[in-house]
Scaffold this active site. Sequence first.
Site, PDB file in Angstrom:
ATOM      1  N   ARG A 284      -1.588  15.504  -1.291  1.00  0.00           N
ATOM      2  CA  ARG A 284      -2.854  15.455  -0.431  1.00  0.00           C
ATOM      3  C   ARG A 284      -2.433  16.101   0.867  1.00  0.00           C
ATOM      4  O   ARG A 284      -0.816  16.103   1.512  1.00  0.00           O
ATOM      5  CB  ARG A 284      -2.644  14.097  -0.228  1.00  0.00           C
ATOM      6  CG  ARG A 284      -3.341  13.234  -1.687  1.00  0.00           C
ATOM      7  CD  ARG A 284      -3.462  11.775  -1.248  1.00  0.00           C
ATOM      8  NE  ARG A 284      -4.614  11.574  -0.366  1.00  0.00           N
ATOM      9  CZ  ARG A 284      -5.952  11.571  -0.847  1.00  0.00           C
ATOM     10  NH1 ARG A 284      -6.430  11.910  -2.421  1.00  0.00           N
ATOM     11  NH2 ARG A 284      -6.688  11.069   0.750  1.00  0.00           N
ATOM     12  N   HIS A 456      13.467 -19.202 -16.870  1.00  0.00           N
ATOM     13  CA  HIS A 456      13.779 -19.002 -17.834  1.00  0.00           C
ATOM     14  C   HIS A 456      12.623 -19.376 -18.606  1.00  0.00           C
ATOM     15  O   HIS A 456      12.084 -20.522 -18.723  1.00  0.00           O
ATOM     16  CB  HIS A 456      14.422 -19.151 -18.731  1.00  0.00           C
ATOM     17  CG  HIS A 456      15.309 -19.071 -20.213  1.00  0.00           C
ATOM     18  ND1 HIS A 456      15.125 -17.630 -20.778  1.00  0.00           N
ATOM     19  CD2 HIS A 456      14.740 -19.567 -20.660  1.00  0.00           C
ATOM     20  CE1 HIS A 456      15.732 -17.247 -22.014  1.00  0.00           C
ATOM     21  NE2 HIS A 456      15.224 -18.465 -22.437  1.00  0.00           N
TER      22      HIS A 456
HETATM   23  P1  FAD Z   1      -7.527   7.284   4.238  1.00  0.00           P
HETATM   24  O1  FAD Z   1      -7.555   6.027   3.441  1.00  0.00           O
HETATM   25  O2  FAD Z   1      -7.150   8.419   3.912  1.00  0.00           O
HETATM   26  O3  FAD Z   1      -8.524   6.754   5.171  1.00  0.00           O
HETATM   27  C1  FAD Z   1      -8.723   7.545   5.779  1.00  0.00           C
HETATM   28  C2  FAD Z   1     -10.077   6.666   6.305  1.00  0.00           C
HETATM   29  O4  FAD Z   1     -10.828   7.841   7.919  1.00  0.00           O
HETATM   30  C3  FAD Z   1     -11.458   7.586   5.661  1.00  0.00           C
HETATM   31  O5  FAD Z   1     -11.827   6.402   5.309  1.00  0.00           O
HETATM   32  C4  FAD Z   1     -11.915   8.511   6.517  1.00  0.00           C
HETATM   33  O6  FAD Z   1     -13.308   9.072   6.434  1.00  0.00           O
HETATM   34  C5  FAD Z   1     -11.681   8.291   7.869  1.00  0.00           C
HETATM   35  N1  FAD Z   1     -11.415   9.808   8.544  1.00  0.00           N
HETATM   36  C6  FAD Z   1     -11.377  10.228   8.950  1.00  0.00           C
HETATM   37  N2  FAD Z   1     -10.872  10.906   9.927  1.00  0.00           N
HETATM   38  C7  FAD Z   1     -12.316  10.757  10.319  1.00  0.00           C
HETATM   39  C8  FAD Z   1     -12.828  10.950  11.879  1.00  0.00           C
HETATM   40  N3  FAD Z   1     -12.587  11.971  12.319  1.00  0.00           N
HETATM   41  N4  FAD Z   1     -13.847  10.066  11.962  1.00  0.00           N
HETATM   42  C9  FAD Z   1     -14.162   8.855  11.452  1.00  0.00           C
HETATM   43  N5  FAD Z   1     -13.554   8.937  10.218  1.00  0.00           N
HETATM   44  C10 FAD Z   1     -12.595   9.833   9.935  1.00  0.00           C
HETATM   45  N6  FAD Z   1      -1.263   3.958  -2.330  1.00  0.00           N
HETATM   46  C11 FAD Z   1      -0.887   3.188  -2.099  1.00  0.00           C
HETATM   47  O7  FAD Z   1       0.695   2.706  -2.242  1.00  0.00           O
HETATM   48  N7  FAD Z   1      -0.559   2.067  -3.607  1.00  0.00           N
HETATM   49  C12 FAD Z   1      -1.440   2.854  -4.716  1.00  0.00           C
HETATM   50  O8  FAD Z   1      -1.359   2.428  -6.586  1.00  0.00           O
HETATM   51  C13 FAD Z   1      -2.463   3.939  -4.435  1.00  0.00           C
HETATM   52  N8  FAD Z   1      -2.717   4.750  -5.289  1.00  0.00           N
HETATM   53  C14 FAD Z   1      -3.836   5.884  -5.310  1.00  0.00           C
HETATM   54  C15 FAD Z   1      -4.156   6.481  -6.131  1.00  0.00           C
HETATM   55  C16 FAD Z   1      -4.795   7.631  -6.276  1.00  0.00           C
HETATM   56  C17 FAD Z   1      -5.450   8.509  -7.005  1.00  0.00           C
HETATM   57  C18 FAD Z   1      -5.386   8.316  -4.220  1.00  0.00           C
HETATM   58  C19 FAD Z   1      -5.871   9.306  -4.142  1.00  0.00           C
HETATM   59  C20 FAD Z   1      -4.522   7.403  -3.167  1.00  0.00           C
HETATM   60  C21 FAD Z   1      -3.493   6.354  -3.958  1.00  0.00           C
HETATM   61  N9  FAD Z   1      -2.944   5.495  -2.631  1.00  0.00           N
HETATM   62  C22 FAD Z   1      -2.092   4.519  -3.264  1.00  0.00           C
HETATM   63  C23 FAD Z   1      -2.442   6.064  -1.827  1.00  0.00           C
HETATM   64  C24 FAD Z   1      -3.299   5.569  -0.820  1.00  0.00           C
HETATM   65  O9  FAD Z   1      -4.380   5.519  -1.315  1.00  0.00           O
HETATM   66  C25 FAD Z   1      -3.234   5.621   0.650  1.00  0.00           C
HETATM   67  O10 FAD Z   1      -2.171   5.773   1.274  1.00  0.00           O
HETATM   68  C26 FAD Z   1      -4.137   5.555   1.763  1.00  0.00           C
HETATM   69  O11 FAD Z   1      -5.967   5.491   1.703  1.00  0.00           O
HETATM   70  C27 FAD Z   1      -3.802   5.770   3.191  1.00  0.00           C
HETATM   71  O12 FAD Z   1      -4.059   5.216   4.714  1.00  0.00           O
HETATM   72  P2  FAD Z   1      -5.021   5.778   5.461  1.00  0.00           P
HETATM   73  O13 FAD Z   1      -5.789   4.685   6.043  1.00  0.00           O
HETATM   74  O14 FAD Z   1      -3.959   7.217   6.454  1.00  0.00           O
HETATM   75  O15 FAD Z   1      -6.116   6.955   5.268  1.00  0.00           O
END
Ligand code: FAD
Length: 479
Positions: A284, A456
């Site tokens: 990613r 255990h």
């Molecule tokens: P995101 O979850 O990507 O959220 C970002 C948000 O910001 C989104 O809603 C997006 O729409 C919004 N956004 C972006 N730009 C803008 C903007 N300019 N204005 C308004 N909104 C905006 N991690 C784990 O720890 N355990 C797991 O089991 C795990 N399983 C996963 C399985 C899959 C299939 C995938 C794809 C990922 C997995 N991950 C897992 C990783 C985890 O999902 C991410 O690390 C996490 O979601 C990151 O969080 P974040 O808040 O940084 O970003």
Amino acid sequence: MSEKYDVIVIGGGPAGYHAAIRAAQLGLKTAVVDAWAGKDGKAALGGTCLNVGCIPSKALLDSSKQFYNIAHNLPVHGITVENAKVDLGVFIGRKDKIVKQFTGGVDQLFKANKITSFFGKGKLLGSKSGGNNQVEITGNDGNKQILAATNVILASGSVPIELPFAKFDGKNIIDNAGALDIDKVPKTLGVIGAGVIGLELGSVWNRLGAKVTILEALPDFLGTADADIAKVAQREFKKQGLDIKLGAKLGKADVKKDGVHLTYSDKDGEQSLVVDKLLVAVGRRAYTDGLLADDTGVKLDERGRIVVDEHCHTGVDGVWAVGDAVRGPMLAHKGFEEGMAVAEWIAGKAGHVNYDTIPWVIYTEPEIAWAGKTEKQLKEEGVPYKIGSFPFAAIGRAVAMNEAIGQVKMIAHAETDRILGVHMVGPGVSELIAECVVAMEFKGSAEDMARIIHAHPTLSEAVHEAALSVDKRAIHKGN
Ligand code: FAD
């Protein structure tokens, strides 16, 4: 004069919503802007994690495990079930219901904490208003408004990397979101990338009967995990029918009538493969499209991530960034901690994130989990170490469960005995890693762990015995 907040968070994923809730708890006037639309087109908070990541993938892993167990585990217990079938509508529908429950839950938490939620795209502007930062919001109806805030937390997350020669079409060539919504079990599924996402989602469809072939460009399997652990996992995945080809570089993926035609090269030269569907899971990238006006002063690194210091500060007054959009592992719980820490720093409190003890988990069968350094890393760093390990085959509970696969490997400093890393493959290790993280966080030694009473019969006895084994005094195996 635009409405003024103490904190505006752009992005309502795990990093962003944790930041917002903690900021609100600390009495800061907080707003969140998030653009994610659910299947119904309505706002769906929780980002990648709740909508197309952690939670839906675990829902499908659990459903597919129940089905797989009918044929592969239950007969050992003397239970046979004939003509077991999967209703894919119910299977996917259950996952969708869980997603809705949790995205709606974040919305409820926002309301309970008096956080204002905006559904639309947020952009940090370069210009200030009365010394405050400004965020432009473009609603999903196209309407624009500008808000002011003392602090802006950028939490825009990440998106799947697309290969130029295997572009996502949502039908034949899919990303993680597509792989969570397949409406008919494909006869054959190709997966590019044997990382966490490829292995988890590959496992789901393999368990439902698809013939899954995973192409991994790197020569080693799970290079980030400890080599002993990766070896066991690779052997078990092979037994389950996952065909993992290492050192296999995809060259081309052509969608034709009869499927996706792949050309790849490995040590034997050019190869070809035809699959019904292709999941591309090669990693990613930080997502910052449209997030920053040209003159904000916020910098991106060579991989497109927002540059921050050890306090998640961008160097621009009042502008912070957290989660997948910045350096460090792309894990939800890493984002949780950064989000909460930033809120605390903003409120003048002592936030804290210990990057050295972040646990990693892969939710395959067997599960894989680790925290701290691998043996290879310690060798490279010249740190003297000693190892204790213990197999689940000698753990009564694991045998009773018919899940006696894998081991716990504990690495401690050769002189101080401090735990430097714990690596596991086996049943329930996603939960077992937590006590090891606690021990490491408190700078515990292998002896500390060896002296702690473990119930255990439980799977946690494998951790206890591995700790004893560091001092060559495991009870239920030779040392
Ligand atoms: P995101 O979850 O990507 O959220 C970002 C948000 O910001 C989104 O809603 C997006 O729409 C919004 N956004 C972006 N730009 C803008 C903007 N300019 N204005 C308004 N909104 C905006 N991690 C784990 O720890 N355990 C797991 O089991 C795990 N399983 C996963 C399985 C899959 C299939 C995938 C794809 C990922 C997995 N991950 C897992 C990783 C985890 O999902 C991410 O690390 C996490 O979601 C990151 O969080 P974040 O808040 O940084 O970003």
